[in-house]
Design a protein around this motif. Structure first.
Motif, mmCIF file in Angstrom:
data_model
loop_
_atom_site.group_PDB
_atom_site.id
_atom_site.type_symbol
_atom_site.label_atom_id
_atom_site.label_comp_id
_atom_site.label_asym_id
_atom_site.label_seq_id
_atom_site.Cartn_x
_atom_site.Cartn_y
_atom_site.Cartn_z
ATOM 1 N N THR A 157 18.194 -9.244 -25.954
ATOM 2 C CA THR A 157 18.420 -8.940 -24.542
ATOM 3 C C THR A 157 17.867 -7.578 -24.132
ATOM 4 O O THR A 157 17.641 -7.343 -22.950
ATOM 5 N N SER A 158 17.671 -6.690 -25.121
ATOM 6 C CA SER A 158 16.972 -5.423 -24.839
ATOM 7 C C SER A 158 16.402 -4.867 -26.133
ATOM 8 O O SER A 158 16.931 -5.118 -27.220
ATOM 9 N N TRP A 159 15.299 -4.148 -25.991
ATOM 10 C CA TRP A 159 14.632 -3.498 -27.126
ATOM 11 C C TRP A 159 14.169 -2.139 -26.620
ATOM 12 O O TRP A 159 13.283 -2.064 -25.768
ATOM 13 N N ASN A 160 14.805 -1.081 -27.113
ATOM 14 C CA ASN A 160 14.456 0.269 -26.682
ATOM 15 C C ASN A 160 13.900 1.051 -27.854
ATOM 16 O O ASN A 160 14.580 1.229 -28.870
ATOM 17 N N ASN A 189 14.468 1.969 -33.371
ATOM 18 C CA ASN A 189 14.688 1.140 -32.194
ATOM 19 C C ASN A 189 16.155 0.760 -32.050
ATOM 20 O O ASN A 189 16.865 0.598 -33.049
ATOM 21 N N ILE A 198 18.454 -2.267 -30.328
ATOM 22 C CA ILE A 198 18.296 -3.635 -29.856
ATOM 23 C C ILE A 198 19.665 -4.198 -29.495
ATOM 24 O O ILE A 198 20.651 -3.923 -30.189
ATOM 25 N N THR A 199 19.726 -4.995 -28.433
ATOM 26 C CA THR A 199 20.931 -5.764 -28.148
ATOM 27 C C THR A 199 20.575 -7.246 -28.192
ATOM 28 O O THR A 199 19.436 -7.634 -27.909
ATOM 29 N N LYS A 200 21.560 -8.073 -28.574
ATOM 30 C CA LYS A 200 21.339 -9.512 -28.733
ATOM 31 C C LYS A 200 22.507 -10.292 -28.147
ATOM 32 O O LYS A 200 23.622 -9.784 -28.050
ATOM 33 N N THR A 220 24.805 -4.975 -31.109
ATOM 34 C CA THR A 220 23.912 -3.833 -30.980
ATOM 35 C C THR A 220 23.372 -3.538 -32.375
ATOM 36 O O THR A 220 24.108 -3.609 -33.368
#
Length: 131
Positions: free
Chosen positions: A12-15, A30, A32-34, A45
């Motif tokens: 859901t996000s990759w920073n 990195n 990451i959220t899933k 997270t």
């Protein structure tokens, strides 16, 4: 109780938090959220450290905090990741961090794999004390 969980997850996000260019490789950090679907329903997270070479993705390690419901039992737990690819072959493994389970997942142990093919698929073989 020994069990086998399968399903999919969406990133859901990759920073990208940091990168470091070295001779022959780029190192990264990195966040990451899933979102998980299937036998495990929940969110997570993840913090990963990556190394990428000119020939492509090479390896990563990471830790992940999962909050959700696993086969009807609610709680949280942590996963340790290790992964690599070489010559077109890729492997991604999970290890449940012992003693990290909370709530109805207290005492959770096990390991699993991730496969990336038409999305992200997971397999998690685990043991959980009887309720």
């Amino acid at each position: 109780m020994n069990a086998h969980a399968t399903g999919t997850f969406d990133i859901t996000s990759w920073n990208e938090l940091a990168t470091d260019e070295k001779e022959g490789a780029t190192f990264g950090r990195n966040h990451i959220t899933k979102a998980f679907h299937g036998d495990l329903v929940g969110t997570s997270t993840t913090e990963i450290l990556t190394v990428i070479t000119p020939d492509g993705p090479a390896a990563y390690v990471g830790v992940e905090h999962v909050a959700g419901t696993l086969h009807g039992r609610k709680g949280t737990f942590a996963l340790q990741h290790s992964a690599a690819s070489h010559n077109g072959e890729q492997w991604m493994k999970w290890q449940i961090v012992p003693t990290s389970g909370t709530g109805e997942l207290t005492g959770l142990t096990g390991q699993g794999t991730i496969r990336v093919e038409d999305g992200h698929h997971y397999v998690l073989d685990y043991t959980l004390p009887d309720a």
